[in-house]
Design a protein around this motif. Structure first.
Motif, mmCIF file in Angstrom:
data_model
loop_
_atom_site.group_PDB
_atom_site.id
_atom_site.type_symbol
_atom_site.label_atom_id
_atom_site.label_comp_id
_atom_site.label_asym_id
_atom_site.label_seq_id
_atom_site.Cartn_x
_atom_site.Cartn_y
_atom_site.Cartn_z
ATOM 1 N N HIS A 1 0.845 -1.193 0.000
ATOM 2 C CA HIS A 1 0.000 0.000 0.000
ATOM 3 C C HIS A 1 0.877 1.239 0.000
ATOM 4 O O HIS A 1 1.905 1.300 0.686
ATOM 5 C CB HIS A 1 -0.898 0.022 1.244
ATOM 6 N N MET B 1 -1.179 -0.841 -4.380
ATOM 7 C CA MET B 1 -2.431 -0.274 -3.903
ATOM 8 C C MET B 1 -2.233 1.215 -3.596
ATOM 9 O O MET B 1 -1.743 1.588 -2.548
ATOM 10 C CB MET B 1 -2.932 -1.031 -2.664
ATOM 11 N N ASP B 2 -2.574 2.030 -4.579
ATOM 12 C CA ASP B 2 -2.636 3.486 -4.440
ATOM 13 C C ASP B 2 -1.318 4.138 -4.046
ATOM 14 O O ASP B 2 -1.294 5.100 -3.276
ATOM 15 C CB ASP B 2 -3.725 3.896 -3.448
ATOM 16 N N SER C 1 -13.498 5.834 -3.068
ATOM 17 C CA SER C 1 -12.510 5.378 -2.097
ATOM 18 C C SER C 1 -11.554 6.500 -1.742
ATOM 19 O O SER C 1 -11.521 7.557 -2.387
ATOM 20 C CB SER C 1 -11.719 4.182 -2.652
ATOM 21 N N SER D 1 -8.338 3.501 2.011
ATOM 22 C CA SER D 1 -9.403 2.514 1.838
ATOM 23 C C SER D 1 -8.880 1.094 1.694
ATOM 24 O O SER D 1 -9.616 0.131 1.943
ATOM 25 C CB SER D 1 -10.250 2.856 0.608
ATOM 26 N N PHE D 2 -7.619 0.943 1.303
ATOM 27 C CA PHE D 2 -7.048 -0.368 1.041
ATOM 28 C C PHE D 2 -6.332 -0.938 2.273
ATOM 29 O O PHE D 2 -5.650 -1.951 2.183
ATOM 30 C CB PHE D 2 -6.103 -0.276 -0.158
ATOM 31 N N THR D 3 -6.507 -0.275 3.404
ATOM 32 C CA THR D 3 -5.888 -0.672 4.671
ATOM 33 C C THR D 3 -6.981 -0.938 5.705
ATOM 34 O O THR D 3 -8.163 -0.942 5.391
ATOM 35 C CB THR D 3 -4.954 0.442 5.178
ATOM 36 N N GLN E 1 -15.359 -1.151 0.999
ATOM 37 C CA GLN E 1 -13.910 -0.923 0.919
ATOM 38 C C GLN E 1 -13.147 -2.208 1.222
ATOM 39 O O GLN E 1 -12.191 -2.554 0.520
ATOM 40 C CB GLN E 1 -13.508 0.193 1.895
ATOM 41 N N THR F 1 -11.092 -4.519 -1.821
ATOM 42 C CA THR F 1 -9.654 -4.774 -1.653
ATOM 43 C C THR F 1 -9.373 -6.257 -1.579
ATOM 44 O O THR F 1 -8.506 -6.785 -2.290
ATOM 45 C CB THR F 1 -9.136 -4.070 -0.389
#
Length: 396
Positions: free
Chosen positions: A250, A273-274, A326, A330-332, A356, A360
């Motif tokens: 991430h 991821m982002d 998102s 959001s990916f955590t 979310q 993911t």
């Protein structure tokens, strides 16, 4: 997005994590505060969705071949690693989300109430310490967190992947996070954060963050050595299929996923991821290995030059997915912590916590299943009615 803006985003995400454990009087200054304070222990992380129970072991690894590049006087490079793995049902004790000391260190710099660390450390997880490993051999996923964040912030994803049949090694990179305990109870400061703050301009910041990305690549390769080499550091290492390895991260950990693929041919696939790519993908690509870019709309075409360029240089199977509604975190675990603590820290996020988490988990797992297990995943073929938030920016 400029390096300075990306840095501010990362710092804001860390501040958000800290604020989640604040008492209700602190949360009231934020948008959509909890209606009332609660003294109950918050609910836990979402349940893993796979067929396996989940076990976890914690390893302290030292690379005697490298001095620490942030604090050379500290000696050899050291890492803390949580290994989540498919386990047999029953047995073992439930693992804490963070130790009390780690939670205290994470929150100390925010001037929060002394009761806040207990609320954060008591968050219930689903992994058990000393659980017996499930039978079989499983692909390995190397997991790297965002800049300044401890590995714990990716626990929900790690637990879910383990429940679906992956061994997941989540790495705390020394002096690059707050709230990471090393043997003896010592909490290392985030020296890399200080280096970024001291950078005089965007170019200098990017140089520091590039060093983070490439340094993490070396860390991840070392972890791979210690988990799959002739004298493995993990007692259950025979459960790992070393022919199937992926790197997922991430934010700057996503950049590190690409960096380790550039440096280590043993890593078969990667997911960012982002995260801005702080090491450029060369014109020669990643050796035709698959890579997925999963991010917010701020990482859509034309929004981040590193993603535009990276996409053009990916030479294997590739996907570029943007999740509408998102945010960077959001990916955590941050959306889960927001929900459990009853606060809203990023009012621009319109997705529910459940969406979310599901997006993911599902897209990362689908990518890994397709490329580490050879199981075609229709979810990756294009937009689906059940996931209208996920935009396929490019197809190839």
């Amino acid at each position: 997005m400029t390096t300075a803006l990306r840095r501010r985003t990362a710092v804001a995400a860390l501040a958000a994590l800290a604020l989640l454990a604040a008492p209700a009087v602190t949360a009231q200054a934020l948008p959509a505060p909890a209606p009332a304070a609660s003294t109950e222990v918050p609910a836990g992380l979402p349940r893993p969705t796979g067929p396996y129970a989940v076990g976890v072991d914690v390893l302290h690894l030292t690379d005697h071949g490298r001095p620490d590049h942030w604090v050379p006087g500290s000696g050899d490079r050291r890492l803390m690693v949580s290994v989540h793995y498919p386990a047999r049902p029953g047995g073992g004790t439930r693992a804490p989300y963070l130790s009390l000391e780690e939670a205290e260190a994470l929150l100390a710099g925010r001037g929060l109430d002394d009761d806040a660390p207990a609320a954060l450390s008591s968050l219930a997880t689903h992994a058990r310490v000393d659980a017996a490993t499930a039978r079989g051999r499983f692909p390995l996923v190397l997991l790297s967190p965002g800049f300044g964040n401890p590995r714990a912030t990716l626990t929900s994803l790690a637990e879910d992947l383990a429940s679906r049949g992956y061994v997941v090694a989540s790495v705390d990179h020394a002096y690059e996070s707050m709230g990471s305990a090393f043997p003896g109870g010592r909490i290392l400061p985030c020296a890399a954060c200080d280096a970024v703050e001291a950078a005089p301009d965007d170019a200098a910041e990017r140089e520091v963050l590039g060093a983070v990305s490439t340094g993490r690549a070396a860390d991840l390769s070392f972890v791979l050595d210690r988990l799959t080499g002739p004298r493995p550091a993990w007692e259950h290492a025979r459960a790992i299929d070393r022919r199937r390895v992926a790197a997922v991260g991430h934010s700057i950990g996503g950049s590190a996923a690409a960096s380790v693929m550039l440096a280590d041919a043993r890593v078969d696939a990667g997911v960012n991821m982002d995260g801005t790519f702080f090491e450029r993908i060369p014109a020669s690509g990643l050796g035709e290995r698959p890579f997925m870019m999963l991010g917010t709309s701020s990482h859509g075409p034309g929004s981040d030059d590193s993603w535009d360029e990276g996409w053009q240089r990916l030479d294997g199977y590739r996907r570029w997915l943007s999740v509408e509604g998102s945010g960077h975190s959001s990916f955590t675990d941050v959306p889960v912590l927001e929900d459990r603590m009853g606060v809203v820290l990023d009012p621009t996020v319109t997705l529910t916590t459940d969406r979310q988490v599901r997006i993911t988990r599902d897209y990362v797992n689908a990518f890994l299943d397709q490329h580490l297990r050879g199981r075609h995943q229709p979810l990756l073929d294009g937009p689906t009615p059940g996931n209208p938030e996920v935009v396929f920016q490019q197809q190839s």
